[in-house]
Motif scaffolding. Structure first.
Motif, mmCIF file in Angstrom:
data_model
loop_
_atom_site.group_PDB
_atom_site.id
_atom_site.type_symbol
_atom_site.label_atom_id
_atom_site.label_comp_id
_atom_site.label_asym_id
_atom_site.label_seq_id
_atom_site.Cartn_x
_atom_site.Cartn_y
_atom_site.Cartn_z
ATOM 1 N N TYR A 94 0.825 -1.205 0.000
ATOM 2 C CA TYR A 94 0.000 0.000 0.000
ATOM 3 C C TYR A 94 0.863 1.261 0.000
ATOM 4 C CZ TYR A 94 -4.192 -2.779 1.011
ATOM 5 O OH TYR A 94 -5.237 -3.674 0.947
ATOM 6 N N ARG A 95 1.894 1.247 0.814
ATOM 7 C CA ARG A 95 2.733 2.442 0.962
ATOM 8 C C ARG A 95 3.265 2.914 -0.386
ATOM 9 N NH1 ARG A 95 8.615 2.650 4.059
ATOM 10 N NH2 ARG A 95 9.038 4.865 3.670
ATOM 11 N N TRP A 96 3.871 2.008 -1.126
ATOM 12 C CA TRP A 96 4.548 2.441 -2.342
ATOM 13 C C TRP A 96 3.620 2.550 -3.536
ATOM 14 C CZ3 TRP A 96 8.504 5.024 -1.190
ATOM 15 C CH2 TRP A 96 9.311 4.675 -0.100
ATOM 16 N N MET A 97 2.539 1.797 -3.572
ATOM 17 C CA MET A 97 1.583 1.998 -4.660
ATOM 18 C C MET A 97 0.944 3.380 -4.550
ATOM 19 S SD MET A 97 -1.784 -0.142 -5.936
ATOM 20 C CE MET A 97 -0.900 -1.661 -6.185
ATOM 21 N N PHE A 98 0.541 3.754 -3.339
ATOM 22 C CA PHE A 98 -0.062 5.068 -3.165
ATOM 23 C C PHE A 98 0.977 6.184 -3.304
ATOM 24 C CE2 PHE A 98 -3.472 2.499 -1.451
ATOM 25 C CZ PHE A 98 -4.608 3.178 -1.881
ATOM 26 N N PHE A 99 2.209 5.912 -2.927
ATOM 27 C CA PHE A 99 3.270 6.897 -3.136
ATOM 28 C C PHE A 99 3.454 7.155 -4.634
ATOM 29 C CE2 PHE A 99 7.751 8.083 -3.763
ATOM 30 C CZ PHE A 99 7.846 9.162 -2.905
ATOM 31 N N ALA A 100 3.439 6.096 -5.430
ATOM 32 C CA ALA A 100 3.593 6.257 -6.881
ATOM 33 C C ALA A 100 2.405 6.982 -7.491
ATOM 34 C CB ALA A 100 3.788 4.892 -7.540
ATOM 35 N N ALA A 101 1.207 6.710 -6.977
ATOM 36 C CA ALA A 101 0.009 7.355 -7.516
ATOM 37 C C ALA A 101 -0.113 8.811 -7.095
ATOM 38 C CB ALA A 101 -1.239 6.593 -7.066
ATOM 39 N N GLY A 102 0.505 9.167 -5.975
ATOM 40 C CA GLY A 102 0.399 10.531 -5.465
ATOM 41 C C GLY A 102 1.660 11.338 -5.732
ATOM 42 N N PRO A 103 2.636 11.309 -4.824
ATOM 43 C CA PRO A 103 3.824 12.138 -4.987
ATOM 44 C C PRO A 103 4.581 11.913 -6.294
ATOM 45 C CG PRO A 103 3.685 11.352 -2.733
ATOM 46 C CD PRO A 103 2.593 10.645 -3.498
ATOM 47 N N VAL A 104 4.747 10.661 -6.724
ATOM 48 C CA VAL A 104 5.516 10.421 -7.957
ATOM 49 C C VAL A 104 4.807 11.024 -9.158
ATOM 50 C CG1 VAL A 104 6.457 8.690 -9.517
ATOM 51 C CG2 VAL A 104 6.641 8.360 -7.045
ATOM 52 N N GLU A 105 3.526 10.695 -9.302
ATOM 53 C CA GLU A 105 2.755 11.202 -10.441
ATOM 54 C C GLU A 105 2.752 12.727 -10.460
ATOM 55 O OE1 GLU A 105 0.157 11.100 -13.806
ATOM 56 O OE2 GLU A 105 1.125 9.395 -12.817
ATOM 57 N N ALA A 106 2.516 13.346 -9.316
ATOM 58 C CA ALA A 106 2.434 14.804 -9.256
ATOM 59 C C ALA A 106 3.779 15.455 -9.539
ATOM 60 C CB ALA A 106 1.905 15.234 -7.888
ATOM 61 N N ALA A 107 4.835 14.938 -8.924
ATOM 62 C CA ALA A 107 6.148 15.558 -9.089
ATOM 63 C C ALA A 107 6.650 15.438 -10.519
ATOM 64 C CB ALA A 107 7.149 14.926 -8.119
ATOM 65 N N VAL A 108 6.481 14.268 -11.120
ATOM 66 C CA VAL A 108 6.945 14.069 -12.497
ATOM 67 C C VAL A 108 6.136 14.936 -13.456
ATOM 68 C CG1 VAL A 108 7.094 12.397 -14.381
ATOM 69 C CG2 VAL A 108 7.894 11.772 -12.095
ATOM 70 N N SER A 109 4.818 14.976 -13.268
ATOM 71 C CA SER A 109 3.981 15.792 -14.152
ATOM 72 C C SER A 109 4.328 17.267 -14.043
ATOM 73 C CB SER A 109 2.498 15.575 -13.816
ATOM 74 O OG SER A 109 2.109 14.241 -14.062
ATOM 75 N N ASN A 110 4.498 17.758 -12.820
ATOM 76 C CA ASN A 110 4.830 19.175 -12.643
ATOM 77 C C ASN A 110 6.181 19.518 -13.272
ATOM 78 O OD1 ASN A 110 2.461 19.735 -11.344
ATOM 79 N ND2 ASN A 110 3.320 19.719 -9.291
ATOM 80 N N LYS A 111 7.147 18.626 -13.086
ATOM 81 C CA LYS A 111 8.467 18.897 -13.675
ATOM 82 C C LYS A 111 8.384 18.914 -15.195
ATOM 83 C CE LYS A 111 13.226 17.238 -13.731
ATOM 84 N NZ LYS A 111 14.129 18.014 -13.016
ATOM 85 N N ALA A 112 7.621 17.986 -15.774
ATOM 86 C CA ALA A 112 7.479 17.931 -17.228
ATOM 87 C C ALA A 112 6.825 19.198 -17.771
ATOM 88 C CB ALA A 112 6.667 16.707 -17.628
ATOM 89 N N LEU A 113 5.967 19.809 -16.964
ATOM 90 C CA LEU A 113 5.292 21.041 -17.370
ATOM 91 C C LEU A 113 6.092 22.296 -17.038
ATOM 92 C CD1 LEU A 113 1.658 20.135 -16.246
ATOM 93 C CD2 LEU A 113 2.488 20.310 -18.603
ATOM 94 N N GLY A 114 7.260 22.100 -16.454
ATOM 95 C CA GLY A 114 8.090 23.241 -16.100
ATOM 96 C C GLY A 114 7.644 23.952 -14.845
#
Length: 209
Positions: A94-114
């Protein structure tokens, strides 16, 4: 065998994650491809996913959207596939699946958008900073096998997709732990089937009329 699962996707989308999970589960499914034009915003599909996005699945009348939720749902719906740990051993799952769905997804998307978090405002956003997220994700995949030890699970499908895509498209830094983890993922037969199926569809869609 008749399919109890209807899978709505586009091969150039996060539908690749859901297909990989479907291939890991090994159950028959009916595939419906939606384009990025009117089809995803049509009333009949909005009744399934009001966001008008893919992927989505319908299993025996139950709708599941969001790639991480689809992975977790299928692991529980088909326990014989062995893609979820026993309930008492699901902390890392649970810890890492939700981590990937939350912080990872958000951080990568924001960085890609500058987009960047202003200095001193890291506490106002869930992932703190891109570097903090990457360091934590590296910890999750630094073992010799999988996120939950020796057992490959739906958490590896979802978090692994993030790492695999991040390395492929350059949205994550290349680190030895990420490269080794991605190499293990890419050897899975279900991963290879998913790539073969979706790459064939992409090639077909890009072929001149």
């Amino acid at each position: 065998m008749a399919a109890d699962i209807t899978f709505y996707t586009n091969p150039m989308s996060r539908g690749q994650i859901a297909r990989w999970m479907l291939e890991e589960v090994g159950q028959p499914y009916e595939m419906i491809i939606l384009d990025y034009g009117p089809a995803m915003k049509a009333a009949d599909y909005l009744a399934i996913n009001p966001m008008g996005k893919v992927p989505a699945i319908v299993h025996k009348g139950k709708v599941v959207t969001e790639a991480a939720a689809i992975c977790a749902y299928l692991a529980d719906a088909f326990p014989n596939a062995g893609l979820a740990p026993p309930l008492a051993e699901r902390a890392d799952y649970y810890r890492w699946m939700f981590f990937a769905a939350g912080p990872v997804e958000a951080a990568v998307s924001n960085k890609a958008l500058g987009l960047s978090v202003p200095e001193g405002r890291e506490r106002t956003i869930g992932y703190g900073s891109f570097d903090h997220m990457i360091n934590a994700l590296e910890q999750a995949v630094s073992g010799e096998q999988w996120i939950c030890g020796d057992q490959f699970t739906a958490a590896d499908v979802y978090a692994g997709s993030q790492v695999d895509w991040g390395l492929t498209f350059g949205t994550m830094p290349s680190r030895p732990a990420f490269e080794a983890y991605a190499a293990r993922l890419r050897e899975r037969p279900a991963y290879k089937r998913q790539k073969e199926l979706d790459n064939a569809l992409i090639a077909q869609m890009q072929r001149p009329a």
